[in-house]
Design a protein around this motif. Structure first.
Motif, short mmCIF file in Angstrom:
data_model
loop_
_atom_site.label_atom_id
_atom_site.label_comp_id
_atom_site.label_asym_id
_atom_site.label_seq_id
_atom_site.Cartn_x
_atom_site.Cartn_y
_atom_site.Cartn_z
N ARG A 234 0.70 -1.13 0.15
CA ARG A 234 0.02 -0.04 0.01
C ARG A 234 0.78 1.15 0.11
N ASP A 235 1.94 1.14 0.84
CA ASP A 235 2.70 2.51 1.00
C ASP A 235 3.89 2.69 -0.15
N VAL A 236 3.87 3.29 -1.04
CA VAL A 236 4.54 3.55 -2.38
C VAL A 236 5.66 4.78 -1.86
N SER A 237 5.59 5.45 -0.86
CA SER A 237 6.43 6.55 -0.64
C SER A 237 7.79 6.43 -0.53
N LEU A 238 8.50 5.04 -0.40
CA LEU A 238 9.87 5.09 -0.33
C LEU A 238 10.33 4.73 -1.55
N LEU A 239 9.28 4.15 -2.41
CA LEU A 239 10.00 3.99 -3.99
C LEU A 239 9.74 5.35 -4.55
N LEU A 240 8.92 6.23 -4.17
CA LEU A 240 8.71 7.32 -4.80
C LEU A 240 10.00 8.49 -4.69
N ALA A 241 10.63 8.00 -3.07
CA ALA A 241 11.83 8.80 -2.95
C ALA A 241 13.00 8.21 -3.56
N CYS A 242 13.13 7.03 -3.90
CA CYS A 242 14.02 6.38 -4.67
C CYS A 242 14.09 7.32 -6.02
N PHE A 243 13.03 7.38 -6.66
CA PHE A 243 12.79 8.13 -7.94
C PHE A 243 13.57 9.47 -7.69
N GLY A 244 13.16 10.17 -6.78
CA GLY A 244 13.61 11.35 -6.41
C GLY A 244 15.36 11.36 -5.81
N LEU A 245 15.64 10.38 -5.48
CA LEU A 245 17.19 10.20 -5.04
C LEU A 245 17.89 10.15 -6.33
N GLY A 246 17.11 9.14 -7.28
CA GLY A 246 17.99 9.42 -8.52
C GLY A 246 18.20 10.61 -9.44
N ILE A 247 17.13 11.55 -9.31
CA ILE A 247 17.06 12.69 -9.77
C ILE A 247 18.03 13.64 -9.15
N VAL A 248 18.13 13.72 -7.83
CA VAL A 248 19.20 14.58 -7.02
C VAL A 248 20.56 13.85 -7.65
N CYS A 249 21.00 12.73 -7.56
CA CYS A 249 22.28 12.33 -7.84
C CYS A 249 22.70 12.60 -9.19
N ALA A 250 21.43 12.47 -10.20
CA ALA A 250 21.96 12.83 -11.84
C ALA A 250 22.28 14.18 -11.91
N ASN A 251 21.83 15.19 -11.15
CA ASN A 251 21.88 16.66 -11.61
C ASN A 251 23.42 17.07 -11.21
N ARG A 252 24.17 16.24 -10.00
CA ARG A 252 25.65 16.44 -9.91
C ARG A 252 26.29 15.87 -11.01
N LEU A 253 25.91 14.75 -11.29
CA LEU A 253 26.88 13.77 -12.20
C LEU A 253 26.45 14.56 -13.78
N SER A 254 25.31 15.00 -13.98
CA SER A 254 24.84 15.72 -15.16
C SER A 254 26.03 16.83 -15.72
N SER A 255 26.10 17.63 -14.45
CA SER A 255 26.82 18.98 -14.89
C SER A 255 28.55 18.67 -15.04
N LEU A 256 28.72 17.54 -14.24
CA LEU A 256 30.03 16.97 -14.59
C LEU A 256 30.48 16.63 -16.16
N LEU A 257 29.62 15.93 -16.42
CA LEU A 257 29.61 15.29 -17.86
C LEU A 257 29.41 16.38 -18.79
N ALA A 258 28.57 17.36 -18.57
CA ALA A 258 28.14 18.48 -19.57
C ALA A 258 29.33 19.27 -19.82
N ASP A 259 30.31 19.32 -18.88
CA ASP A 259 31.46 20.16 -18.89
C ASP A 259 32.41 19.42 -19.79
N ARG A 260 32.37 18.15 -20.00
CA ARG A 260 33.51 17.61 -20.73
C ARG A 260 33.24 16.82 -22.00
N PHE A 261 31.61 16.72 -22.15
CA PHE A 261 31.05 16.16 -23.49
C PHE A 261 30.26 16.81 -24.46
#
Length: 380
Positions: A234-261
């Motif tokens: 019934r409780d889907v909140s933790l999996l939604l948090a995992c999706f959000g965690l992926g977004i936060v992690c990607a923001n930093r990684l994306s900025s690093l990759l965008a400077d090089r490629f």
């Protein structure tokens, strides 16, 4: 850093929570209001459609007024709109309140970005903007899952009441602390704001962003009933948090990759990753651990597209930077609206587990357009 920037970020946190909260409490709203889950998904459609279409129109209409007053007023009205959502006596009234919330959110966002940069010294304006934007990112990790958790245990009305409280606190604190008074900028007409769309090269960059958001949100808008069916929880909140965690992690990684490629090539790689992950989503989300891993990766592959997309736009039309980035934001929200609408219609004929695969069609179309544009650039 000026503490008022944190208040602007709080407003963005409330706005981000408001934008994503319906996906988490969708089954609860459907059960309580007696309408189908596909119809409840249209709450996301009307909010995002109003945001996407309303942003340039509202910016043109409010351009003659002092930005600080419009900003504080928009956050206060966002509070009232969510309070109205919490108190809505029927589904049609709830639908109307989501349209109003979309209007006020579309008014608040660009002014919050501008105010955040004006509150910082020139050398730290980038950090100030990142801090304001962080409100949206934190909303995907904390706000939407928390609102979902509240909705599942205490009712969906309290989820909207929570958003109203957050927006109200931000508005009241901004009113008491004050924002720098500035004269209204030279207003741009709606025609001037939409003029870059007439350029084919701009359309070839904006269109894929619209399509990949349709592809993702045709699934994400109905993610709560999908998880409940796949995992029997019934409780889907933790999996939604995992999706959000992926977004936060990607923001930093994306900025690093965008400077090089090359951003064009990054878009192609990230879109291909997103397509593969969305294909696997119904097959792998059969256990909680598998679901958590997939939702982190799905969120990352989706968010990795954001910064390269901004760079592509700035590279092709630097003379229209502010206008074209605003149009990109509109394209993103129109994609969310389109995805929720497509998913709702698809539920009439397909199982909810097949929504991820239906979303592959616009994702593949986006990839083909980007690849075509890349080939066109290489031959010029």
């Amino acid at each position: 850093m000026n503490p008022r920037i944190l208040l602007l970020a709080l407003g963005m946190f409330a706005l981000g929570t408001d934008a994503f909260i319906v996906a988490g409490v969708l089954p609860v709203i459907a059960q309580d209001t007696g309408v189908s889950e596909g119809l409840v998904g249209q709450l996301i459609t009307v909010f995002s459609l109003t945001y996407g279409l309303g942003a340039p129109v509202l910016a043109a209409l409010s351009g003659r007024w002092a930005p600080n007053r419009v900003l504080i007023g928009a956050s206060g009205l966002l509070c009232l709109a969510n309070l109205a959502s919490a108190l809505a006596p029927s589904f049609p009234i709830l639908l109307l309140t989501r349209i109003l919330a979309g209007c006020f959110a579309a008014t608040y966002t660009p002014l919050a970005f501008a105010a955040g940069m004006s509150l910082a010294p020139p050398a730290r304006r980038g950090q100030a903007l990142a801090l304001v934007v962080s409100g949206l990112n934190i909303a995907t990790v904390l706000g939407a899952p928390l609102g979902t958790w509240i909705g599942e245990r205490l009712g969906w009305r309290l989820s909207f009441a929570m958003v109203a409280l957050l927006a109200g606190i931000a508005s009241l604190c901004l009113l008491l602390c004050g924002l720098p008074r500035s004269a209204p900028p030279s207003p741009l007409s709606l025609q001037e704001r939409l003029r870059p769309i007439a350029q084919p090269r701009v359309m070839l960059v904006l269109l894929p962003a619209l399509l990949w958001n349709i592809g993702v949100y045709s699934m994400y808008a109905y993610v709560a009933p999908f998880i409940q069916q796949q995992l029997q929880i019934r409780d889907v909140s933790l999996l939604l948090a995992c999706f959000g965690l992926g977004i936060v992690c990607a923001n930093r990684l994306s900025s690093l990759l965008a400077d090089r490629f090359n951003p064009q090539r990054l878009i192609i790689v990230f879109l291909a990753m997103l397509i593969v992950l969305q294909l696997l989503l119904p097959l792998v989300v059969t256990t909680f651990v598998g679901g958590a891993i997939m939702f982190i990766l799905w969120g990352m592959s989706f968010a990795l597209l954001f910064i390269p997309q901004q760079q592509r736009l700035l590279n092709i039309a630097p003379e229209h930077a502010n206008v074209i980035l605003a149009l990109n934001n509109s394209a993103l929200y129109l994609g969310i609206a389109g995805g929720a609408a497509v998913g709702g219609l698809a539920l009439r004929a397909f199982a909810i587990t097949q929504l991820a695969w239906i979303g592959i069609v616009p994702l593949l179309t986006a990839l083909l357009i980007v690849a075509f544009y890349q080939r066109r650039l290489s031959t010029c």
